[in-house]
Design a protein around this motif. Structure first.
Motif, mmCIF file in Angstrom:
data_model
loop_
_atom_site.group_PDB
_atom_site.id
_atom_site.type_symbol
_atom_site.label_atom_id
_atom_site.label_comp_id
_atom_site.label_asym_id
_atom_site.label_seq_id
_atom_site.Cartn_x
_atom_site.Cartn_y
_atom_site.Cartn_z
ATOM 1 N N ARG A 71 0.841 -1.187 0.000
ATOM 2 C CA ARG A 71 0.000 0.000 0.000
ATOM 3 C C ARG A 71 0.878 1.240 0.000
ATOM 4 N N MET A 99 -9.506 -8.233 4.534
ATOM 5 C CA MET A 99 -9.210 -7.182 5.503
ATOM 6 C C MET A 99 -10.353 -7.059 6.505
ATOM 7 N N TYR A 116 -4.097 0.313 -2.459
ATOM 8 C CA TYR A 116 -3.487 -1.002 -2.292
ATOM 9 C C TYR A 116 -3.101 -1.562 -3.659
ATOM 10 N N ARG A 130 -5.460 -9.063 11.685
ATOM 11 C CA ARG A 130 -6.598 -8.363 11.077
ATOM 12 C C ARG A 130 -6.776 -8.746 9.613
ATOM 13 N N LEU A 133 -11.128 -3.020 10.004
ATOM 14 C CA LEU A 133 -10.458 -1.926 9.312
ATOM 15 C C LEU A 133 -10.472 -0.649 10.141
ATOM 16 N N LYS A 134 -9.383 0.103 10.016
ATOM 17 C CA LYS A 134 -9.206 1.354 10.751
ATOM 18 C C LYS A 134 -9.065 2.493 9.750
ATOM 19 N N VAL A 160 -0.832 -5.162 10.338
ATOM 20 C CA VAL A 160 -2.031 -5.866 9.872
ATOM 21 C C VAL A 160 -2.166 -7.264 10.463
ATOM 22 N N GLU A 197 -6.803 4.570 9.490
ATOM 23 C CA GLU A 197 -5.415 4.649 9.030
ATOM 24 C C GLU A 197 -5.075 3.611 7.972
ATOM 25 N N ASP A 198 -5.991 2.681 7.681
ATOM 26 C CA ASP A 198 -5.800 1.738 6.581
ATOM 27 C C ASP A 198 -6.188 2.357 5.241
ATOM 28 N N THR A 199 -6.718 3.575 5.286
ATOM 29 C CA THR A 199 -7.132 4.257 4.061
ATOM 30 C C THR A 199 -5.931 4.590 3.195
ATOM 31 N N VAL A 248 2.305 -5.090 2.830
ATOM 32 C CA VAL A 248 1.180 -5.458 3.692
ATOM 33 C C VAL A 248 1.260 -6.961 4.012
#
Length: 120
Positions: A38, A82, A93, A66, A85-86, A63, A88-90, A48
């Motif tokens: 990512r 995934m 990818y 999760r 999801l948080k 990760v 901050e995973d935005t 990742v």
């Protein structure tokens, strides 16, 4: 030629789940390690998860527990499940694969990227 095409990105609420897919196509003889990375604007691309041809996996610490990486060799497809999801995973990818073509050349191919957005 060889292509990797990702799908499955989108918008999800924090705590939700998404499944990314990446399908390889073209003049493929074999696929070794496949992976997901990512990258956010202005940042380096970061690993990742990867999955080798024998199914062994490797995950980034952020990760673990999760995300789950898997592959379907018959479909030449790698998945990234995934969960939890948080925000901050935005980011975008990307999948990649170490692929040997029918022409006998081996190189790493990259997909075009798929956007994942996690709202808080």
């Amino acid at each position: 030629q060889v292509q990797l095409v990702e799908s499955g990105g989108g918008l999800v609420q924090a705590g939700g789940s998404l499944r990314l897919s990446c399908a390889a196509s073209g003049i493929i003889f074999s696929i070794n390690t496949m992976g997901w990375y990512r990258q956010s604007p202005g940042s380096q691309r970061e690993l990742v998860a990867t999955i080798a041809g024998d199914g062994s996996t490797k995950y980034a610490d952020f990760v673990k527990d999760r995300f789950i990486i898997s592959r379907d060799n018959g479909k030449k497809t790698v998945y990234l499940h995934m969960n939890s999801l948080k925000p901050e995973d935005t980011t975008v990818y990307y999948c990649n694969g170490d692929i040997t073509s029918l022409l006998g050349t081996t190189r790493t191919y990259w997909g075009q990227g798929t956007q994942v957005t996690v709202s808080s």
